[in-house]
Write a protein that holds these residues in place. Structure first.
Motif, PDB file in Angstrom:
ATOM      1  N   GLU A  44      -2.916  -4.152  -9.930  1.00 17.40           N
ATOM      2  CA  GLU A  44      -2.032  -2.990 -10.059  1.00 17.40           C
ATOM      3  C   GLU A  44      -1.457  -2.615  -8.702  1.00 17.40           C
ATOM      4  O   GLU A  44      -2.102  -2.827  -7.655  1.00 17.40           O
ATOM      5  CB  GLU A  44      -2.828  -1.811 -10.635  1.00 17.40           C
ATOM      6  N   GLU A  45      -0.272  -2.045  -8.714  1.00 15.51           N
ATOM      7  CA  GLU A  45       0.318  -1.585  -7.456  1.00 15.51           C
ATOM      8  C   GLU A  45      -0.587  -0.541  -6.812  1.00 15.51           C
ATOM      9  O   GLU A  45      -1.309   0.188  -7.497  1.00 15.51           O
ATOM     10  CB  GLU A  45       1.712  -1.017  -7.672  1.00 15.51           C
ATOM     11  N   SER A  46      -0.561  -0.463  -5.490  1.00 15.23           N
ATOM     12  CA  SER A  46      -1.492   0.388  -4.764  1.00 15.23           C
ATOM     13  C   SER A  46      -0.776   1.533  -4.065  1.00 15.23           C
ATOM     14  O   SER A  46       0.160   1.325  -3.295  1.00 15.23           O
ATOM     15  CB  SER A  46      -2.254  -0.438  -3.719  1.00 15.23           C
ATOM     16  N   GLY A  47      -1.263   2.746  -4.321  1.00 19.88           N
ATOM     17  CA  GLY A  47      -0.747   3.919  -3.621  1.00 19.88           C
ATOM     18  C   GLY A  47      -1.243   4.023  -2.201  1.00 19.88           C
ATOM     19  O   GLY A  47      -0.816   4.909  -1.458  1.00 19.88           O
ATOM     20  N   ARG A  48      -2.150   3.118  -1.792  1.00 20.78           N
ATOM     21  CA  ARG A  48      -2.582   3.070  -0.393  1.00 20.78           C
ATOM     22  C   ARG A  48      -1.579   2.324   0.468  1.00 20.78           C
ATOM     23  O   ARG A  48      -1.448   2.599   1.668  1.00 20.78           O
ATOM     24  CB  ARG A  48      -3.938   2.381  -0.267  1.00 20.78           C
ATOM     25  N   TYR A  49      -0.893   1.350  -0.134  1.00 16.52           N
ATOM     26  CA  TYR A  49      -0.080   0.435   0.653  1.00 16.52           C
ATOM     27  C   TYR A  49       1.416   0.595   0.460  1.00 16.52           C
ATOM     28  O   TYR A  49       2.196   0.002   1.204  1.00 16.52           O
ATOM     29  CB  TYR A  49      -0.481  -1.011   0.322  1.00 16.52           C
ATOM     30  N   ARG A  50       1.842   1.347  -0.546  1.00 21.21           N
ATOM     31  CA  ARG A  50       3.268   1.570  -0.712  1.00 21.21           C
ATOM     32  C   ARG A  50       3.502   3.014  -1.142  1.00 21.21           C
ATOM     33  O   ARG A  50       2.628   3.661  -1.730  1.00 21.21           O
ATOM     34  CB  ARG A  50       3.873   0.614  -1.740  1.00 21.21           C
ATOM     35  N   GLU A  51       4.693   3.516  -0.842  1.00 18.21           N
ATOM     36  CA  GLU A  51       5.074   4.846  -1.299  1.00 18.21           C
ATOM     37  C   GLU A  51       5.354   4.790  -2.793  1.00 18.21           C
ATOM     38  O   GLU A  51       6.175   3.986  -3.254  1.00 18.21           O
ATOM     39  CB  GLU A  51       6.314   5.320  -0.541  1.00 18.21           C
ATOM     40  N   LEU A  52       4.675   5.613  -3.550  1.00 21.99           N
ATOM     41  CA  LEU A  52       4.822   5.594  -5.002  1.00 21.99           C
ATOM     42  C   LEU A  52       6.145   6.209  -5.410  1.00 21.99           C
ATOM     43  O   LEU A  52       6.578   7.227  -4.853  1.00 21.99           O
ATOM     44  CB  LEU A  52       3.655   6.335  -5.646  1.00 21.99           C
ATOM     45  N   GLN A  53       6.798   5.586  -6.384  1.00 20.49           N
ATOM     46  CA  GLN A  53       8.127   6.010  -6.789  1.00 20.49           C
ATOM     47  C   GLN A  53       8.046   7.106  -7.862  1.00 20.49           C
ATOM     48  O   GLN A  53       7.149   7.101  -8.708  1.00 20.49           O
ATOM     49  CB  GLN A  53       8.919   4.815  -7.315  1.00 20.49           C
ATOM     50  N   PRO A  54       9.005   8.037  -7.843  1.00 24.01           N
ATOM     51  CA  PRO A  54       8.925   9.209  -8.725  1.00 24.01           C
ATOM     52  C   PRO A  54       9.453   8.953 -10.144  1.00 24.01           C
ATOM     53  O   PRO A  54      10.475   9.502 -10.569  1.00 24.01           O
ATOM     54  CB  PRO A  54       9.777  10.244  -7.997  1.00 24.01           C
ATOM     55  N   VAL A  55       8.743   8.120 -10.876  1.00 20.92           N
ATOM     56  CA  VAL A  55       9.075   7.859 -12.279  1.00 20.92           C
ATOM     57  C   VAL A  55       7.928   8.397 -13.118  1.00 20.92           C
ATOM     58  O   VAL A  55       6.774   7.997 -12.922  1.00 20.92           O
ATOM     59  CB  VAL A  55       9.290   6.359 -12.550  1.00 20.92           C
ATOM     60  N   PHE A  56       8.242   9.314 -14.031  1.00 21.84           N
ATOM     61  CA  PHE A  56       7.207  10.042 -14.755  1.00 21.84           C
ATOM     62  C   PHE A  56       7.426   9.964 -16.263  1.00 21.84           C
ATOM     63  O   PHE A  56       8.548   9.816 -16.737  1.00 21.84           O
ATOM     64  CB  PHE A  56       7.195  11.512 -14.329  1.00 21.84           C
ATOM     65  N   TYR A  57       6.319  10.095 -16.977  1.00 21.83           N
ATOM     66  CA  TYR A  57       6.353  10.020 -18.439  1.00 21.83           C
ATOM     67  C   TYR A  57       6.534  11.400 -19.057  1.00 21.83           C
ATOM     68  O   TYR A  57       5.797  12.349 -18.736  1.00 21.83           O
ATOM     69  CB  TYR A  57       5.057   9.415 -18.970  1.00 21.83           C
TER      70      TYR A  57
END
Length: 241
Positions: A96-109
């Protein structure tokens, strides 16, 4: 907040087949090695239609190991809370993509209008009802407002030099994440037996709608790869062998 970081909202999920080695013949040669040894490899070059009876027998009597000699890798984009349920299926492989290593993108459910909102009953006997227009309006407005506030807080901390792994703590489980998930047909059938609701199922299941959306897309892809195996699964009550 920069325009490129403005939150966006989705009511769907993404499932894509990345790669696979999966066919009905994979089940047949694995099953026939017990009686034919190396000659079982001849099944790879034969029409699997002639062995539908064997597939049905294996499924019906729950001889499960022949269904493990294949592989499917899916790319999945879904809310984090879906992945938390997904990871309970432990024989899968995940990255899974990691919030430690990349800025998380603002896509929400945000649930769509068809998503039932009201839950009634006791555990194991829940009934979900549609909800009123006012309830759907409330859910949309409250969720979008909360998402915007949490992502603004996340951006504020990043801009102040706070580590991504710390700043991400304010983000909700409605945030979309992405992962690769790899499984074989037997593992997928177990997943589908728990994460879909079907009148064909011998054992009823009551999945959360959002993970069921993922499961439905995965099943449609698998049914094209292994149509005879899928048909036997359905015909035998959607019970994993």
């Amino acid at each position: 907040m920069a325009e490129e970081n403005a939150p966006s909202f989705r009511d769907d999920v993404t499932v894509e087949l990345v790669k696979h080695s999966a066919a009905d013949t994979d089940v047949l040669f694995a099953a026939r090695v017990s009686t034919r040894g190396e000659q079982s490899l001849d099944e790879v070059r034969k029409d699997p239609e002639r062995s539908k009876g064997l597939l049905n027998y294996l499924m019906r009597d729950r001889h499960g190991s022949p269904f493990e000699h294949n592989s499917m890798t899916f790319f999945i984009s879904a809310p984090i809370f879906v992945f938390r349920e997904f990871h309970r299926h432990r024989v899968w492989s995940y990255n899974e993509e990691s919030g430690r290593y990349r800025e998380l993108q603002p896509v929400f459910y945000v649930p769509g209008r068809s998503r039932k909102l009201v839950q009634e009953g006791k555990p194991g006997r829940y009934v979900f009802l549609d909800g009123t227009d006012e309830q759907h309006k409330l859910v949309t407005e409250v969720m979008e407002s909360s998402y915007r506030q949490s992502y603004a807080a996340y951006q504020e901390m990043l801009e102040a030099g706070i580590a991504r792994e710390v700043a991400r703590s304010v983000l909700p489980v409605g945030l979309f994440s992405t992962m690769y998930a790899t499984c074989n047909a037997r593992a997928l059938m177990h997943f589908l037996s728990l994460r879909t609701k079907s009148e064909d199922a011998t054992v009823p299941s009551f999945p959360q709608r959002e993970i069921e959306m993922v499961a439905e897309k995965m099943e449609a892809i698998w049914a094209e790869l292994m149509p005879l195996t899928h048909a036997a699964f359905v015909a035998n009550g959607r019970v994993a062998p």
